[in-house]
Design a protein around this motif. Structure first.
Motif, PDB file in Angstrom:
ATOM      1  N   UNK A 206      15.111   9.262  -6.011  1.00 50.70           N
ATOM      2  CA  UNK A 206      14.290  10.273  -6.670  1.00 50.70           C
ATOM      3  C   UNK A 206      13.972   9.838  -8.093  1.00 50.70           C
ATOM      4  N   UNK A 207      13.031  10.540  -8.711  1.00 52.70           N
ATOM      5  CA  UNK A 207      12.621  10.304 -10.092  1.00 52.70           C
ATOM      6  C   UNK A 207      12.059   8.902 -10.320  1.00 52.70           C
ATOM      7  N   UNK A 208      11.356   8.379  -9.323  1.00 51.35           N
ATOM      8  CA  UNK A 208      10.687   7.089  -9.491  1.00 51.35           C
ATOM      9  C   UNK A 208       9.370   7.331 -10.222  1.00 51.35           C
ATOM     10  N   UNK A 209       9.084   6.534 -11.229  1.00 50.77           N
ATOM     11  CA  UNK A 209       7.839   6.690 -11.968  1.00 50.77           C
ATOM     12  C   UNK A 209       6.659   6.356 -11.061  1.00 50.77           C
ATOM     13  N   UNK A 210       5.736   7.304 -10.909  1.00 56.62           N
ATOM     14  CA  UNK A 210       4.615   7.104  -9.985  1.00 56.62           C
ATOM     15  C   UNK A 210       3.764   5.904 -10.371  1.00 56.62           C
ATOM     16  N   UNK A 211       3.450   5.741 -11.650  1.00 64.46           N
ATOM     17  CA  UNK A 211       2.576   4.649 -12.073  1.00 64.46           C
ATOM     18  C   UNK A 211       3.154   3.289 -11.714  1.00 64.46           C
ATOM     19  N   UNK A 212       4.488   3.167 -11.757  1.00 65.04           N
ATOM     20  CA  UNK A 212       5.111   1.892 -11.405  1.00 65.04           C
ATOM     21  C   UNK A 212       5.071   1.636  -9.896  1.00 65.04           C
ATOM     22  N   UNK A 213       5.057   2.730  -9.107  1.00 56.94           N
ATOM     23  CA  UNK A 213       5.050   2.598  -7.650  1.00 56.94           C
ATOM     24  C   UNK A 213       3.638   2.463  -7.088  1.00 56.94           C
ATOM     25  N   UNK A 214       2.671   2.942  -7.827  1.00 57.77           N
ATOM     26  CA  UNK A 214       1.298   3.022  -7.330  1.00 57.77           C
ATOM     27  C   UNK A 214       0.748   1.705  -6.775  1.00 57.77           C
ATOM     28  N   UNK A 215       0.924   0.556  -7.458  1.00 59.49           N
ATOM     29  CA  UNK A 215       0.372  -0.692  -6.914  1.00 59.49           C
ATOM     30  C   UNK A 215       0.857  -1.015  -5.506  1.00 59.49           C
ATOM     31  N   UNK A 216       2.037  -0.545  -5.141  1.00 56.80           N
ATOM     32  CA  UNK A 216       2.600  -0.844  -3.820  1.00 56.80           C
ATOM     33  C   UNK A 216       2.076   0.097  -2.727  1.00 56.80           C
ATOM     34  N   UNK A 217       1.571   1.251  -3.125  1.00 63.56           N
ATOM     35  CA  UNK A 217       1.182   2.246  -2.123  1.00 63.56           C
ATOM     36  C   UNK A 217      -0.302   2.594  -2.147  1.00 63.56           C
ATOM     37  N   UNK A 218      -1.055   2.018  -3.092  1.00 60.82           N
ATOM     38  CA  UNK A 218      -2.433   2.463  -3.298  1.00 60.82           C
ATOM     39  C   UNK A 218      -3.335   2.215  -2.091  1.00 60.82           C
ATOM     40  N   UNK A 219      -3.004   1.237  -1.253  1.00 65.95           N
ATOM     41  CA  UNK A 219      -3.852   0.917  -0.104  1.00 65.95           C
ATOM     42  C   UNK A 219      -3.309   1.478   1.210  1.00 65.95           C
TER      43      UNK A 219
END
Length: 477
Positions: A206-219
């Motif tokens: 939990x509490x993962x920063x969205x902006x840091x995760x976004x590149x991995x999930x954006x597609x």
């Protein structure tokens, strides 16, 4: 018992934060990530979210190509376009997770997050537990607020936003929660992500920063649930008819009880004290009525009414096609003696009882399990305990406190209903003793004063309530 806070749903006047009650009810189809299993859910009433429905898990048999049911769950997983409700089913069809941002009823199955294994509830979480937040110290909303873009003007489209949104923000509008190969991704109001493993039914992180995760999930391509709706038939309890003689239930109860039925549309409805019945349940397509809840005033023989319902077949032509049952509610009416003189005597006695009850309420420190503040100071300290961080922030930043004091909902309505301003309480007496709120809509004046004073309290003026009392002293009779 965990402390329950009044969240932004209490403060806000937006329909987003109200329980949905419309002329339609929903059904939905949700597939597992591998496409093998389907969760089909039916809601049997028009209020969402609740449990009044049924859900079925099915699969396609590889040998004969036929669809077969794996199991059934005696509840609906309500989904509605544009509303923050989410459901997912695992790749083995055995696990289901249902997530929503609001809770209106007590009990584990009504919590913000519920988990089912083979159709049985196994775990339940509050928002605070699931995304690991503290309502008194931070924003604590299950889903990202980016899911509801604000438009520049009334005629704006979804491509026109008030601000220049980033690609991340645009992603969150549709994908604030999704299932990818049995990993559930939830981005909350703090823009923090919680990962949940649907197979082990445990929180991964939990509490993962969205902006840091976004590149991995954006597609990621997300499979959305298919949502449909049907027109809800507003058939009321009093109107269901015996299939043999076409007699409505309201009239049969009249005969069983030797009392005259008075419809809520009748001019007599407010003239006399009426004896009440509360009855809800499911009308099955076979004509049998399945009682969900029943309560009656003592004058009725409740068991006689139950026996009649259990042994009667009713008309079902109002049930929408494709549904096995529909939820029926609202007993719009009451009963009185056929003898008007007796009805008038009962009305006088009921008025006397109400007056005695009202006098008693003016002295109570607790009504319906709610502590009743005795003055403005206690209103401030109680709201401090009840309201969460984000609600207090909204109050402090408000330009017009009236937005929280509406007839249609919000903090003002909550105060009027639960602190006895509408029904009588020592807080009502506190204002009346100062000759405040005696005019038409005076209860709104009182709740408005409480909100205004609490905003001053939040902004640091801890003695504003004393100044108000000096300006509004107790009036001597």
């Amino acid at each position: 018992m965990k402390k329950k806070y009044l969240i932004i749903a209490l403060l806000s006047l937006q329909s987003l934060h109200c329980q949905i009650s419309v002329g339609f009810a929903s059904s939905s189809e949700t597939f597992s990530s591998n496409g093998t299993y389907k969760l089909k859910s039916f809601s049997y009433d028009n209020e969402m979210p609740n449990l009044k429905g049924e859900s079925f898990v099915s699969y396609t048999d590889e040998d004969d190509g036929k669809t077969k049911n794996l199991y059934k769950i005696n509840r609906s997983f309500d989904l509605w376009d544009g509303e923050p409700f989410f459901v997912a089913i695992s790749n083995d069809g055995r696990k289901i997770i249902y997530i929503k941002d609001r809770v209106y009823y007590g009990g584990k199955e009504h919590e913000n997050v519920t988990l089912y294994l083979d159709g049985k509830l196994t775990k339940a979480y509050t928002t605070e537990e699931f995304i690991d937040c503290d309502r008194q110290k931070e924003k604590c909303e299950m889903f990202s607020d980016k899911r509801n873009p604000r438009f520049k003007h009334k005629r704006a489209t979804f491509s026109e936003y008030e601000d220049k949104l980033t690609n991340q923000d645009k992603f969150l509008i549709k994908n604030y929660v999704f299932n990818k190969n049995d990993t559930i991704y939830i981005t909350d109001g703090r823009k923090k992500v919680t990962l949940f493993d649907l197979n082990s039914m445990n929180i991964i992180q939990s509490k993962i920063d969205f902006d840091s995760l976004y590149p991995k999930i954006k597609n990621i391509q997300v499979k959305q649930s298919r949502i449909s709706s049907y027109r809800y038939p507003f058939k009321y309890i009093i109107d269901i008819e015996n299939i043999q003689n076409n007699v409505k239930l309201s009239h049969t109860i009249s005969e069983l009880s030797n009392l005259k039925f008075i419809s809520s549309n009748s001019q007599e409805y407010y003239k006399f004290k009426l004896h009440d019945i509360e009855l809800t349940g499911y009308m099955n397509r076979n004509g049998k009525f399945e009682i969900d809840s029943i309560s009656t005033d003592p004058i009725f023989d409740q068991q006689k009414i139950i026996n009649y319902i259990d042994n009667t077949t009713f008309k079902t032509d109002f049930i929408p096609a494709g549904l096995d049952k529909i939820y029926v509610r609202d007993f719009f009416g009451g009963y009185r003696s056929f003898d008007e003189r007796i009805a008038e005597k009962e009305t006088i006695k009921a008025k006397e009882r109400r007056e005695e009850e009202y006098k008693k309420r003016l002295t109570l420190d607790k009504i319906d399990n709610f502590y009743i503040p005795k003055n403005l100071y206690e209103c401030n300290t109680e709201l401090d305990k009840i309201l969460d961080f984000e609600s207090k922030k909204m109050l402090v930043e408000s330009v017009d406190p009236f937005e929280f004091n509406s007839h249609m909902g919000g903090l003002g309505m909550w105060i009027r209903n639960n602190w006895g301003l509408n029904g009588g309480s020592r807080l009502l007496k506190y204002f009346y003793d100062r000759n405040v709120g005696n005019e038409m809509f005076g209860r709104d004046t009182m709740s408005g004063i409480i909100i205004e004073q609490y905003i001053k309290w939040l902004k640091g003026d801890k003695t504003a309530w004393e100044k108000w009392e000096k300006q509004n002293p107790v009036k001597l009779n």
